[in-house]
Scaffold this motif. Structure first.
Motif, PDB file in Angstrom:
ATOM      1  N   GLY A 167       0.802  -1.218   0.000  1.00  0.00           N
ATOM      2  CA  GLY A 167       0.000   0.000   0.000  1.00  0.00           C
ATOM      3  C   GLY A 167       0.831   1.262   0.000  1.00  0.00           C
ATOM      4  O   GLY A 167       1.935   1.338  -0.567  1.00  0.00           O
ATOM      5  N   ARG A 168       0.306   2.258   0.663  1.00  0.00           N
ATOM      6  CA  ARG A 168       0.896   3.595   0.620  1.00  0.00           C
ATOM      7  C   ARG A 168       2.350   3.633   1.080  1.00  0.00           C
ATOM      8  O   ARG A 168       3.193   4.241   0.423  1.00  0.00           O
ATOM      9  N   ASP A 169       2.675   3.009   2.224  1.00  0.00           N
ATOM     10  CA  ASP A 169       4.057   3.071   2.740  1.00  0.00           C
ATOM     11  C   ASP A 169       5.051   2.456   1.758  1.00  0.00           C
ATOM     12  O   ASP A 169       6.111   3.029   1.494  1.00  0.00           O
ATOM     13  N   GLU A 170       4.709   1.285   1.226  1.00  0.00           N
ATOM     14  CA  GLU A 170       5.599   0.635   0.266  1.00  0.00           C
ATOM     15  C   GLU A 170       5.691   1.456  -1.015  1.00  0.00           C
ATOM     16  O   GLU A 170       6.762   1.550  -1.630  1.00  0.00           O
ATOM     17  N   THR A 171       4.616   2.076  -1.410  1.00  0.00           N
ATOM     18  CA  THR A 171       4.616   2.909  -2.612  1.00  0.00           C
ATOM     19  C   THR A 171       5.545   4.103  -2.435  1.00  0.00           C
ATOM     20  O   THR A 171       6.371   4.394  -3.322  1.00  0.00           O
ATOM     21  N   VAL A 172       5.457   4.771  -1.304  1.00  0.00           N
ATOM     22  CA  VAL A 172       6.344   5.902  -1.023  1.00  0.00           C
ATOM     23  C   VAL A 172       7.793   5.436  -1.026  1.00  0.00           C
ATOM     24  O   VAL A 172       8.665   6.080  -1.622  1.00  0.00           O
ATOM     25  N   ARG A 173       8.061   4.298  -0.389  1.00  0.00           N
ATOM     26  CA  ARG A 173       9.432   3.754  -0.347  1.00  0.00           C
ATOM     27  C   ARG A 173       9.955   3.484  -1.753  1.00  0.00           C
ATOM     28  O   ARG A 173      11.081   3.858  -2.097  1.00  0.00           O
ATOM     29  N   ARG A 174       9.131   2.831  -2.581  1.00  0.00           N
ATOM     30  CA  ARG A 174       9.566   2.498  -3.945  1.00  0.00           C
ATOM     31  C   ARG A 174       9.786   3.761  -4.782  1.00  0.00           C
ATOM     32  O   ARG A 174      10.731   3.836  -5.569  1.00  0.00           O
ATOM     33  N   LEU A 175       8.914   4.744  -4.639  1.00  0.00           N
ATOM     34  CA  LEU A 175       9.063   5.978  -5.408  1.00  0.00           C
ATOM     35  C   LEU A 175      10.296   6.766  -4.973  1.00  0.00           C
ATOM     36  O   LEU A 175      10.983   7.366  -5.809  1.00  0.00           O
ATOM     37  N   ARG A 176      10.608   6.751  -3.693  1.00  0.00           N
ATOM     38  CA  ARG A 176      11.839   7.408  -3.232  1.00  0.00           C
ATOM     39  C   ARG A 176      13.067   6.733  -3.837  1.00  0.00           C
ATOM     40  O   ARG A 176      14.005   7.412  -4.255  1.00  0.00           O
ATOM     41  N   LEU A 177      13.052   5.400  -3.891  1.00  0.00           N
ATOM     42  CA  LEU A 177      14.163   4.684  -4.532  1.00  0.00           C
ATOM     43  C   LEU A 177      14.252   5.029  -6.016  1.00  0.00           C
ATOM     44  O   LEU A 177      15.338   5.235  -6.552  1.00  0.00           O
ATOM     45  N   PRO A 230      17.706  11.531 -14.638  1.00  0.00           N
ATOM     46  CA  PRO A 230      17.365  12.916 -14.299  1.00  0.00           C
ATOM     47  C   PRO A 230      16.151  13.459 -15.055  1.00  0.00           C
ATOM     48  O   PRO A 230      15.387  14.267 -14.513  1.00  0.00           O
ATOM     49  N   LEU A 231      15.951  13.025 -16.285  1.00  0.00           N
ATOM     50  CA  LEU A 231      14.814  13.530 -17.056  1.00  0.00           C
ATOM     51  C   LEU A 231      13.476  13.030 -16.505  1.00  0.00           C
ATOM     52  O   LEU A 231      12.436  13.622 -16.801  1.00  0.00           O
ATOM     53  N   ASN A 232      13.502  11.950 -15.736  1.00  0.00           N
ATOM     54  CA  ASN A 232      12.265  11.396 -15.168  1.00  0.00           C
ATOM     55  C   ASN A 232      11.968  11.903 -13.767  1.00  0.00           C
ATOM     56  O   ASN A 232      10.915  11.621 -13.216  1.00  0.00           O
ATOM     57  N   ARG A 233      12.888  12.640 -13.187  1.00  0.00           N
ATOM     58  CA  ARG A 233      12.752  13.017 -11.774  1.00  0.00           C
ATOM     59  C   ARG A 233      11.515  13.863 -11.486  1.00  0.00           C
ATOM     60  O   ARG A 233      10.861  13.675 -10.474  1.00  0.00           O
ATOM     61  N   ALA A 234      11.174  14.781 -12.353  1.00  0.00           N
ATOM     62  CA  ALA A 234      10.003  15.635 -12.101  1.00  0.00           C
ATOM     63  C   ALA A 234       8.726  14.795 -12.047  1.00  0.00           C
ATOM     64  O   ALA A 234       7.885  14.980 -11.157  1.00  0.00           O
ATOM     65  N   ALA A 235       8.582  13.862 -12.961  1.00  0.00           N
ATOM     66  CA  ALA A 235       7.387  13.006 -12.984  1.00  0.00           C
ATOM     67  C   ALA A 235       7.341  12.098 -11.757  1.00  0.00           C
ATOM     68  O   ALA A 235       6.279  11.928 -11.140  1.00  0.00           O
ATOM     69  N   VAL A 236       8.487  11.531 -11.391  1.00  0.00           N
ATOM     70  CA  VAL A 236       8.529  10.664 -10.213  1.00  0.00           C
ATOM     71  C   VAL A 236       8.263  11.475  -8.950  1.00  0.00           C
ATOM     72  O   VAL A 236       7.534  11.034  -8.053  1.00  0.00           O
ATOM     73  N   GLN A 237       8.814  12.681  -8.880  1.00  0.00           N
ATOM     74  CA  GLN A 237       8.570  13.540  -7.715  1.00  0.00           C
ATOM     75  C   GLN A 237       7.084  13.867  -7.580  1.00  0.00           C
ATOM     76  O   GLN A 237       6.529  13.846  -6.479  1.00  0.00           O
ATOM     77  N   ALA A 238       6.433  14.132  -8.695  1.00  0.00           N
ATOM     78  CA  ALA A 238       4.995  14.422  -8.668  1.00  0.00           C
ATOM     79  C   ALA A 238       4.216  13.204  -8.175  1.00  0.00           C
ATOM     80  O   ALA A 238       3.281  13.333  -7.359  1.00  0.00           O
ATOM     81  N   GLU A 239       4.600  12.026  -8.629  1.00  0.00           N
ATOM     82  CA  GLU A 239       3.948  10.793  -8.189  1.00  0.00           C
ATOM     83  C   GLU A 239       4.208  10.547  -6.700  1.00  0.00           C
ATOM     84  O   GLU A 239       3.307  10.161  -5.956  1.00  0.00           O
ATOM     85  N   LEU A 240       5.429  10.826  -6.259  1.00  0.00           N
ATOM     86  CA  LEU A 240       5.782  10.695  -4.849  1.00  0.00           C
ATOM     87  C   LEU A 240       4.979  11.671  -3.990  1.00  0.00           C
ATOM     88  O   LEU A 240       4.461  11.303  -2.932  1.00  0.00           O
ATOM     89  N   GLU A 288       2.057  12.854  -4.578  1.00  0.00           N
ATOM     90  CA  GLU A 288       0.696  12.322  -4.506  1.00  0.00           C
ATOM     91  C   GLU A 288       0.611  11.171  -3.505  1.00  0.00           C
ATOM     92  O   GLU A 288      -0.309  11.107  -2.690  1.00  0.00           O
ATOM     93  N   ALA A 289       1.572  10.264  -3.570  1.00  0.00           N
ATOM     94  CA  ALA A 289       1.577   9.111  -2.660  1.00  0.00           C
ATOM     95  C   ALA A 289       1.715   9.560  -1.209  1.00  0.00           C
ATOM     96  O   ALA A 289       1.022   9.047  -0.321  1.00  0.00           O
ATOM     97  N   GLU A 290       2.587  10.507  -0.978  1.00  0.00           N
ATOM     98  CA  GLU A 290       2.783  11.009   0.389  1.00  0.00           C
ATOM     99  C   GLU A 290       1.536  11.710   0.916  1.00  0.00           C
ATOM    100  O   GLU A 290       1.300  11.747   2.122  1.00  0.00           O
ATOM    101  N   ALA A 291       0.727  12.232   0.005  1.00  0.00           N
ATOM    102  CA  ALA A 291      -0.525  12.893   0.387  1.00  0.00           C
ATOM    103  C   ALA A 291      -1.677  11.888   0.500  1.00  0.00           C
ATOM    104  O   ALA A 291      -2.813  12.282   0.756  1.00  0.00           O
ATOM    105  N   GLY A 292      -1.359  10.600   0.274  1.00  0.00           N
ATOM    106  CA  GLY A 292      -2.385   9.569   0.397  1.00  0.00           C
ATOM    107  C   GLY A 292      -3.239   9.387  -0.834  1.00  0.00           C
ATOM    108  O   GLY A 292      -4.319   8.808  -0.771  1.00  0.00           O
TER     109      GLY A 292
END
Length: 128
Positions: free
Chosen positions: A71-81, A88-98, A100-104
């Protein structure tokens, strides 16, 4: 005849354990059936221990246990990794997804896996 591969949801405690559990369900002890989302999607196309005719389903028993573990905790962990290791070109998209995940909000690791199965093998997932 349709081959059924059974996943015990109680054994799935994080994404790493999912790779072990699905690998062993399909190919026995120490078996491989992907170690990341892309390779998992490739394996679902067939030829990695599944029947040649592609006639198989994945039965995910006690999936609610896995849904919580992935769930959410594992998702946040995976997105941080992913953010640390990703291009570097994907970082903005991953940060946006992270964010969202951190906000539940947004999809979880469990959702990612279920979606991949349904995309590559429509009707190939039974949640029990």
């Amino acid at each position: 005849m349709t081959k059924t591969y059974v996943i015990d949801g109680a054994e799935v405690t994080d994404l790493e354990s999912f790779w072990r559990v699905i690998g062993e369900a399909v190919n026995g002890t120490g078996g491989y059936f992907g170690r990341n989302l892309d390779s998992f999607a490739d394996c679902l196309r067939g030829g990695f221990g599944t029947p040649d005719d592609g006639d198989f389903v994945i039965e995910w028993r006690d999936h609610e246990l896995s849904r919580r573990a992935l769930g959410r905790d594992e998702t946040v962990r995976r997105l941080r990794l992913r953010l640390e290791r990703g291009h570097p070109l994907n970082r903005a998209a991953v940060q946006a997804e992270l964010d969202e995940a951190e906000a539940g909000r947004g999809t979880t690791v469990f959702d990612w896996l279920a979606q991949i199965i349904e995309e590559r093998k429509p009707g190939g997932l039974r949640l029990r």
